[in-house]
Design a protein around this motif. Structure first.
Motif, PDB file in Angstrom:
ATOM      1  N   SER A  45      -0.606  11.983  14.311  1.00 47.24           N
ATOM      2  CA  SER A  45      -0.692  10.793  14.138  1.00 47.24           C
ATOM      3  C   SER A  45      -1.799  10.278  14.692  1.00 47.24           C
ATOM      4  O   SER A  45      -2.517  10.709  15.538  1.00 47.24           O
ATOM      5  N   GLY A  46      -2.313   9.073  13.828  1.00 47.78           N
ATOM      6  CA  GLY A  46      -3.539   8.369  14.032  1.00 47.78           C
ATOM      7  C   GLY A  46      -4.765   8.997  13.552  1.00 47.78           C
ATOM      8  O   GLY A  46      -5.849   8.703  13.679  1.00 47.78           O
ATOM      9  N   SER A  47      -4.515  10.332  12.664  1.00 50.55           N
ATOM     10  CA  SER A  47      -5.620  11.111  12.340  1.00 50.55           C
ATOM     11  C   SER A  47      -6.263  10.693  11.081  1.00 50.55           C
ATOM     12  O   SER A  47      -7.202  10.907  10.600  1.00 50.55           O
ATOM     13  N   GLY A  48      -5.577   9.440  10.440  1.00 54.97           N
ATOM     14  CA  GLY A  48      -6.375   8.817   9.149  1.00 54.97           C
ATOM     15  C   GLY A  48      -5.753   8.883   7.849  1.00 54.97           C
ATOM     16  O   GLY A  48      -6.235   8.244   7.110  1.00 54.97           O
ATOM     17  N   LYS A  49      -4.425   9.437   7.991  1.00 64.38           N
ATOM     18  CA  LYS A  49      -3.737   9.656   6.632  1.00 64.38           C
ATOM     19  C   LYS A  49      -3.571   8.473   6.001  1.00 64.38           C
ATOM     20  O   LYS A  49      -3.941   8.363   4.733  1.00 64.38           O
ATOM     21  N   SER A  50      -2.951   7.392   6.369  1.00 63.62           N
ATOM     22  CA  SER A  50      -2.596   6.092   5.775  1.00 63.62           C
ATOM     23  C   SER A  50      -3.752   5.549   5.425  1.00 63.62           C
ATOM     24  O   SER A  50      -4.201   4.866   4.275  1.00 63.62           O
ATOM     25  N   THR A  51      -4.982   5.409   6.310  1.00 67.52           N
ATOM     26  CA  THR A  51      -6.250   4.980   5.897  1.00 67.52           C
ATOM     27  C   THR A  51      -6.885   5.500   4.730  1.00 67.52           C
ATOM     28  O   THR A  51      -7.258   4.870   3.842  1.00 67.52           O
ATOM     29  N   LEU A  52      -6.816   6.763   4.773  1.00 63.96           N
ATOM     30  CA  LEU A  52      -7.485   7.696   3.697  1.00 63.96           C
ATOM     31  C   LEU A  52      -6.626   7.188   2.180  1.00 63.96           C
ATOM     32  O   LEU A  52      -7.327   6.966   1.249  1.00 63.96           O
ATOM     33  N   MET A  53      -5.572   6.958   2.285  1.00 56.18           N
ATOM     34  CA  MET A  53      -4.439   6.579   1.238  1.00 56.18           C
ATOM     35  C   MET A  53      -4.851   5.398   0.634  1.00 56.18           C
ATOM     36  O   MET A  53      -5.074   5.109  -0.578  1.00 56.18           O
ATOM     37  N   HIS A  54      -4.941   4.399   1.807  1.00 56.57           N
ATOM     38  CA  HIS A  54      -5.136   2.936   1.480  1.00 56.57           C
ATOM     39  C   HIS A  54      -6.681   2.789   0.792  1.00 56.57           C
ATOM     40  O   HIS A  54      -6.770   1.972  -0.194  1.00 56.57           O
ATOM     41  N   CYS A  55      -7.615   3.428   1.211  1.00 55.09           N
ATOM     42  CA  CYS A  55      -9.017   3.395   0.786  1.00 55.09           C
ATOM     43  C   CYS A  55      -8.948   3.870  -0.588  1.00 55.09           C
ATOM     44  O   CYS A  55      -9.618   3.476  -1.745  1.00 55.09           O
ATOM     45  N   ALA A  56      -8.408   5.236  -0.874  1.00 55.08           N
ATOM     46  CA  ALA A  56      -8.357   5.868  -2.045  1.00 55.08           C
ATOM     47  C   ALA A  56      -7.673   5.133  -3.055  1.00 55.08           C
ATOM     48  O   ALA A  56      -7.958   5.220  -4.255  1.00 55.08           O
ATOM     49  N   ALA A  57      -6.647   4.412  -2.749  1.00 53.91           N
ATOM     50  CA  ALA A  57      -5.709   3.618  -3.757  1.00 53.91           C
ATOM     51  C   ALA A  57      -6.241   2.243  -4.013  1.00 53.91           C
ATOM     52  O   ALA A  57      -5.789   1.423  -4.846  1.00 53.91           O
ATOM     53  N   GLY A  58      -7.323   1.838  -3.057  1.00 53.18           N
ATOM     54  CA  GLY A  58      -7.935   0.530  -3.361  1.00 53.18           C
ATOM     55  C   GLY A  58      -7.137  -0.724  -2.978  1.00 53.18           C
ATOM     56  O   GLY A  58      -7.073  -1.660  -3.208  1.00 53.18           O
ATOM     57  N   LEU A  59      -6.426  -0.340  -1.716  1.00 56.85           N
ATOM     58  CA  LEU A  59      -5.758  -1.196  -0.977  1.00 56.85           C
ATOM     59  C   LEU A  59      -6.472  -1.860   0.037  1.00 56.85           C
ATOM     60  O   LEU A  59      -6.264  -2.652   1.058  1.00 56.85           O
ATOM     61  N   ASP A  60      -7.635  -0.897   0.486  1.00 57.44           N
ATOM     62  CA  ASP A  60      -8.445  -1.411   1.600  1.00 57.44           C
ATOM     63  C   ASP A  60      -9.675  -0.862   1.331  1.00 57.44           C
ATOM     64  O   ASP A  60      -9.923   0.078   0.388  1.00 57.44           O
ATOM     65  N   LEU A  82      -9.978  -4.918  -8.783  1.00 51.04           N
ATOM     66  CA  LEU A  82      -9.202  -3.916  -7.974  1.00 51.04           C
ATOM     67  C   LEU A  82      -7.698  -4.242  -8.138  1.00 51.04           C
ATOM     68  O   LEU A  82      -6.931  -3.158  -8.309  1.00 51.04           O
ATOM     69  N   THR A  83      -7.414  -5.349  -8.015  1.00 55.27           N
ATOM     70  CA  THR A  83      -5.868  -5.714  -8.334  1.00 55.27           C
ATOM     71  C   THR A  83      -5.321  -5.207  -9.430  1.00 55.27           C
ATOM     72  O   THR A  83      -4.348  -4.759  -9.840  1.00 55.27           O
ATOM     73  N   ASP A  84      -6.350  -5.441 -10.655  1.00 55.88           N
ATOM     74  CA  ASP A  84      -5.867  -4.938 -12.017  1.00 55.88           C
ATOM     75  C   ASP A  84      -5.622  -3.597 -12.023  1.00 55.88           C
ATOM     76  O   ASP A  84      -4.815  -2.966 -12.712  1.00 55.88           O
TER      77      ASP A  84
END
Ligand SMILES: Nc1ncnc2c1ncn2[C@@H]1O[C@H](COP(=O)(O)OP(=O)(O)OP(=O)(O)O)[C@@H](O)[C@H]1O
Length: 246
Positions: A45-60, A82-84
Motif C-alpha cells: 500500500s502506498g508504493s505508487g501503483k495507482s499513481t503509475l497507472m494514472h500517469c501512464a493513462a494520461g489521467l495525471d 489528452l482527453t481525446d
C-alpha cells in the motif's frame, strides 16, 4: 503504431506530490508493456501503483520523465488532446463500475463511441456483448443488474472500441470469487484471442495469476518482475517485498 513498438512505455517517470512534506510517489520508473501483454502491477500500500497507472493513462501529469502510448508522448499533448487520447485509444475498468445510472447497459457500453461521434459497429457490439454474456440484459439499467453484471458492462464498454491499452484498477475488488474468475477469464481471452493489451493494478495474487507478467513496485520504484506468474510464486515474492519495504 509499428508492430514492435510497445503499447505503453515510461522513461524516468517521476511523480512528486508537493506539500510541506513532499511525497515522491514514483521515482524514475522505466517500464515497457509490449502489445498483447497482460501486465499486472503489484506492491505494498502506498508504493505508487495507482499513481503509475494514472500517469501512464494520461489521467495525471508526471513531475518529470515521459510516458508514451504507442508513439505518442503524453507530455506533448494539451489537456484537450489528452482527453481525446483517453477517449479514443484507452479503455478503463475501475473497481466502482462508473456506469451512468440513467442509461441502459447498451447505452453505457456504446457511450464512448457515441461521444467520439463515431458509428457503433453493431457486429463488434454483438461480439463483445456475447463474450461477456450480457445479450439478455442490454435494456436493463445498472440498478437492475448485479455487481458482476455491472462490471461486465464496464468491461464491454472498455473493450468495444478495441483500445490500444485497457487500464484496470482492482476491477474484481467488489466481486465474489466466482464472478471475479469469470471476468478475469474473459479478460485473459481478449488478450489471447485478439491481442488486447491490459495493465491491471491488484493486491490479489490469484488475480495476478491470470497475467503474463507481474511488475512489483516498492516506494515508487520498480524493483522486480515475475513472468508467467502463478499465485504461490506471487505470494512468495510479495512477502519478500513486504520485508524489504518494512
Ligand atoms: N493527491 C495526493 N497528494 C499527496 N500524496 C499523494 C496523493 N496521491 C497519492 N499520494 C501519496 O503517494 C504515494 C503513492 O500513492 P498511490 O495511491 O499511488 O499508492 P498505491 O500503491 O496505489 O496504494 P494503495 O495500494 O494503498 O492504493 C503514497 O504515499 C500516497 O500517500
Amino acid at each position: 503504431m509499428t508492430k514492435l513498438q510497445p503499447a505503453l512505455r515510461t522513461s524516468s517517470l517521476t511523480k512528486v506530490y508537493p506539500g510541506t512534506q513532499p511525497v515522491t510517489a514514483l521515482d524514475r520508473v522505466e517500464v515497457a508493456v509490449p502489445r498483447g501483454e497482460f501486465a499486472v502491477i503489484m506492491g505494498p500500500s502506498g508504493s505508487g501503483k495507482s499513481t503509475l497507472m494514472h500517469c501512464a493513462a494520461g489521467l495525471d501529469r508526471p513531475t518529470d520523465g515521459h510516458c508514451w502510448i504507442g508513439d505518442t508522448e503524453l507530455s506533448e499533448l494539451t489537456d484537450d488532446r489528452l482527453t481525446d487520447l483517453r477517449r479514443d485509444r484507452i479503455g478503463f475498468i475501475f473497481q466502482s463500475f462508473n456506469l451512468l445510472p440513467d442509461l441502459t447497459a447498451r447505452e453505457n457500453i456504446t457511450l464512448p463511441i457515441e461521444l467520439a461521434g463515431e458509428r457503433v459497429d453493431q457486429h463488434a457490439l454483438r461480439r463483445v456483448v456475447d463474450a461477456v454474456r450480457l445479450t439478455d440484459r442490454l435494456d436493463h439499467r445498472p440498478a437492475q443488474l448485479s455487481g458482476g453484471q455491472q462490471q461486465r458492462v464496464a468491461c464491454a464498454r472498455a473493450l468495444l472500441g478495441r483500445p490500444e491499452v485497457v487500464f484496470a484498477d482492482e476491477p474484481t475488488g467488489a466481486l465474489d470469487r466466482e464472478t471475479s474468475a469469470e471476468l478475469l477469464g474473459f479478460l485473459r481471452r481478449t488478450v489471447d484471442d485478439v491481442g488486447q493489451t491490459i495493465v491491471m493494478v491488484t493486491h490479489d495474487p490469484v488475480v495476478a495469476g491470470y497475467a503474463d507478467r507481474v511488475l512489483f513496485l516498492v516506494d515508487g520504484r520498480l524493483v522486480d518482475e515475475l513472468p508467467d506468474p502463478d499465485p504461490e510464486r506471487v505470494l512468495d515474492r510479495m512477502k519478500t517485498l513486504d520485508e524489504v519495504a518494512a
